[in-house]
Design an enzyme around this catalytic site. Structure first.
Site, PDB file in Angstrom:
ATOM      1  N   SER A  47       0.823  -1.214   0.000  1.00  0.00           N
ATOM      2  CA  SER A  47       0.000   0.000   0.000  1.00  0.00           C
ATOM      3  C   SER A  47       0.855   1.261   0.000  1.00  0.00           C
ATOM      4  CB  SER A  47      -0.933   0.002   1.213  1.00  0.00           C
ATOM      5  OG  SER A  47      -0.206   0.031   2.425  1.00  0.00           O
ATOM      6  N   HIS A  48       2.139   1.134   0.339  1.00  0.00           N
ATOM      7  CA  HIS A  48       3.051   2.275   0.291  1.00  0.00           C
ATOM      8  C   HIS A  48       4.268   1.962  -0.584  1.00  0.00           C
ATOM      9  CE1 HIS A  48       0.633   3.359   3.788  1.00  0.00           C
ATOM     10  NE2 HIS A  48       1.018   4.585   3.576  1.00  0.00           N
ATOM     11  N   ARG A  52       2.268   3.632  -5.175  1.00  0.00           N
ATOM     12  CA  ARG A  52       2.167   5.053  -4.831  1.00  0.00           C
ATOM     13  C   ARG A  52       2.685   5.973  -5.939  1.00  0.00           C
ATOM     14  NH1 ARG A  52      -0.776   6.892  -0.280  1.00  0.00           N
ATOM     15  NH2 ARG A  52      -1.152   5.006   0.945  1.00  0.00           N
ATOM     16  N   LEU A 124       5.245   6.123   7.739  1.00  0.00           N
ATOM     17  CA  LEU A 124       6.034   6.849   8.734  1.00  0.00           C
ATOM     18  C   LEU A 124       7.212   6.045   9.267  1.00  0.00           C
ATOM     19  CD1 LEU A 124       3.342   8.713  10.863  1.00  0.00           C
ATOM     20  CD2 LEU A 124       4.848   9.654   9.108  1.00  0.00           C
ATOM     21  N   ARG A 186      -5.612   3.947   3.936  1.00  0.00           N
ATOM     22  CA  ARG A 186      -6.367   4.268   2.716  1.00  0.00           C
ATOM     23  C   ARG A 186      -5.863   3.442   1.535  1.00  0.00           C
ATOM     24  NH1 ARG A 186     -11.158   7.155   1.711  1.00  0.00           N
ATOM     25  NH2 ARG A 186     -11.101   8.113  -0.364  1.00  0.00           N
ATOM     26  N   GLY A 187      -4.542   3.271   1.462  1.00  0.00           N
ATOM     27  CA  GLY A 187      -3.983   2.502   0.363  1.00  0.00           C
ATOM     28  C   GLY A 187      -4.449   1.061   0.342  1.00  0.00           C
ATOM     29  N   GLU A 188      -4.711   0.469   1.534  1.00  0.00           N
ATOM     30  CA  GLU A 188      -5.219  -0.894   1.587  1.00  0.00           C
ATOM     31  C   GLU A 188      -6.593  -0.978   0.923  1.00  0.00           C
ATOM     32  OE1 GLU A 188      -3.793  -3.587   2.511  1.00  0.00           O
ATOM     33  OE2 GLU A 188      -1.987  -2.846   3.508  1.00  0.00           O
ATOM     34  N   ARG A 309       7.818  -8.814  11.061  1.00  0.00           N
ATOM     35  CA  ARG A 309       7.510  -9.323   9.713  1.00  0.00           C
ATOM     36  C   ARG A 309       8.114  -8.432   8.639  1.00  0.00           C
ATOM     37  NH1 ARG A 309       1.174 -10.928   9.827  1.00  0.00           N
ATOM     38  NH2 ARG A 309       1.050  -8.729  10.360  1.00  0.00           N
TER      39      ARG A 309
END
Length: 337
Positions: A47-48, A52, A124, A186-188, A309
């Protein structure tokens, strides 16, 4: 089954760099963003990751991010440093400010860095890890766009408002978590929409305020905080700390600035770092051993230590490269043209 494309980490970086340069980003900004999204992909944070890049280029074409602004440092107080990103992505501004920020933390035992007037899309943990590598304890937060409804509400007001925290561990990867105060990033949800898969229950509501597992409906409606009123309180805290406190925008103001272009959030980020050497002195080893005892107790119970992980995935990616959906790969290649 979704077809995938394998890339070595260097190939992923070069692809990202080429896409950004092809669309007008300066060399310095393109390198910072390409490195960040490659590292996100490397650590299993799709998601990041390279996904992106689509939003980065969209933000530039919409006129919502500077392609070449030079960061400007402002020394506000002995333990406060500000850096004005000039409307560019936060990454180059942070890189520019980091050495002076670390010096302030060493000198005072604790210091705060405010990144102002920045466009923010990155995870972050990438801002925390350089600090834990220096043996520092660190905390970061930032608002985003108003996508999330407060507990008991029905309209978007908060951002996903992530919080990240890092604790250095001698000879081991740091204890480092990075979590949205929303039920998911949000990306998920965007990735679920692209894949046509349903969301888990409790992630969001549709525009009528009804619970929904349809990603497109939630993107038009509102996301939910995690933990009900508890996540809502934390989201409000992030709004205040990384918005009004540092002289920057709230998530609602960021979304208004966006003008429905679908660009990345605009506003500020607050990072606070603490030096254990200054807090503990000669007793540092004793108290850090207590921290390790806590981590050992977590593992003995079968609990997962946050961040583990990510580092396991990093080792795998460094050997085997990364797999991204072929459709996404084709979209990024198209950006290079």
């Amino acid at each position: 089954m979704t077809q995938t494309h394998n890339l070595s980490l260097d190939q992923a970086y070069q692809l990202a760099l080429r896409a950004l340069l092809s669309n007008g980003f300066s060399q310095a900004h393109a390198e910072a963003v390409a490195q960040n999204v490659t590292r996100g992909e490397r650590d299993g944070c799709a998601s990041h990751g390279l996904y992106r890049l689509l939003g980065c280029v969209r933000s530039l074409h919409a006129g919502k991010v500077s392609a070449d602004a030079q960061p400007r440092l402002l020394d506000s107080a002995p333990a406060i440093l500000r850096v004005d990103a000039g409307g560019a992505f936060s990454l180059l501004a942070y890189r520019h400010a980091l050495p002076a920020f670390i010096d302030k933390v060493r000198a005072n035992g604790i210091a705060a860095l405010a990144i102002n007037r920045c466009v923010h899309f990155s995870a972050l943990w990438a801002d925390i890890e350089p600090l834990t590598e220096q043996g520092l304890v660190a905390l970061a937060c930032t608002p985003s766009h108003a996508w999330v409804t407060p507990a008991g509400g029905s309209r978007p007001l908060f951002g996903t408002n992530p919080i990240a925290f890092g604790w250095p561990r001698p000879g081991l990867p740091p204890f480092l978590f990075d979590m949205a105060t929303s039920a998911a990033a949000r990306g998920e949800i965007e990735l679920h929409r692209r894949a046509g898969t349903p969301l888990p229950e409790g992630w969001g509501i549709d525009s009528a305020g009804n619970p929904s597992t349809d990603a497109a409906s939630v993107l038009e409606g509102a996301m939910l905080t995690f933990g009900g009123h508890k996540g809502s309180a934390l989201a409000a805290m992030v709004e205040l700390l990384a918005g009004p406190l540092i002289g920057d925008l709230t998530s609602k103001e960021s979304l208004a600035y966006d003008e429905r272009t679908g660009s990345s959030p605009y506003g500020g980020e607050l990072i606070i770092a603490l030096d254990p050497e200054r807090f503990l002195g000669a007793d540092k080893a004793k108290y850090f051993a207590r921290a390790e005892a806590m981590f050992a107790d977590m593992r003995d119970q079968g609990a997962r230590i946050p961040g583990e992980r990510r580092y396991q995935r990093r080792q795998q990616s460094e050997r085997l490269g990364v797999e991204i959906p072929t459709g996404l790969y084709d979209e990024i290649v198209a950006l290079c043209r």
